[in-house]
Design a protein around this motif. Structure first.
Motif, PDB file in Angstrom:
ATOM      1  N   ASP A  20     -36.454  58.776   1.609  1.00 56.14           N
ATOM      2  CA  ASP A  20     -35.741  57.896   2.541  1.00 56.14           C
ATOM      3  C   ASP A  20     -36.579  56.666   2.889  1.00 56.14           C
ATOM      4  O   ASP A  20     -36.074  55.545   2.916  1.00 56.14           O
TER       5      ASP A  20
ATOM      6  N   ILE B 139     -35.663  52.737   2.121  1.00 52.19           N
ATOM      7  CA  ILE B 139     -35.593  51.736   3.182  1.00 52.19           C
ATOM      8  C   ILE B 139     -36.544  50.579   2.879  1.00 52.19           C
ATOM      9  O   ILE B 139     -36.173  49.413   3.020  1.00 52.19           O
TER      10      ILE B 139
ATOM     11  N   GLN C 123     -35.037  51.988  11.498  1.00 46.02           N
ATOM     12  CA  GLN C 123     -34.892  53.217  10.717  1.00 46.02           C
ATOM     13  C   GLN C 123     -36.218  53.625  10.091  1.00 46.02           C
ATOM     14  O   GLN C 123     -36.573  54.813  10.083  1.00 46.02           O
TER      15      GLN C 123
ATOM     16  N   LYS D 109     -38.169  57.142  10.639  1.00 42.10           N
ATOM     17  CA  LYS D 109     -38.486  58.019   9.498  1.00 42.10           C
ATOM     18  C   LYS D 109     -39.994  58.257   9.387  1.00 42.10           C
ATOM     19  O   LYS D 109     -40.426  59.375   9.103  1.00 42.10           O
TER      20      LYS D 109
END
Length: 98
Positions: A16, A20, A80, A84
């Protein structure tokens, strides 16, 4: 929690985060290209009210709106990414504690 479960969470978080980060780089590149195009249109446009001039002004407005949208997207992606990364640090700490 089992070690394999924690490891799968860590792997997912790493994927992830990489996605990103890739999106952030792509968006920054798009913003740079848009800004270069806007600058080109601004230097090319003569001062007048011909249909071609109006078309260039419309293009500049559309490109500016796209740049603003991408900049807002960058803000969301940065948030985000920080979430994360925090989750990843937490999971890594759990894994070491097991």
């Amino acid at each position: 929690m089992s070690i394999s479960f924690t490891s799968s969470i860590i792997s997912r978080l790493k994927r992830d985060i990489a996605e990103i980060e890739r999106q952030i780089v792509q968006d920054k590149s798009k913003i740079a290209k848009i800004n270069a195009k806007i600058k080109q249109l601004q230097t090319d446009k003569p001062e007048g009210s011909s249909p071609a001039d109006q078309s260039k002004m419309t293009q500049i407005k559309k490109l500016s709106a796209q740049a603003v949208q991408l900049a807002e997207s960058q803000t969301g992606l940065a948030k985000q990414l920080s979430v994360k990364n925090a989750e990843l640090r937490l999971q890594l700490a759990k894994e070491k504690g097991i």
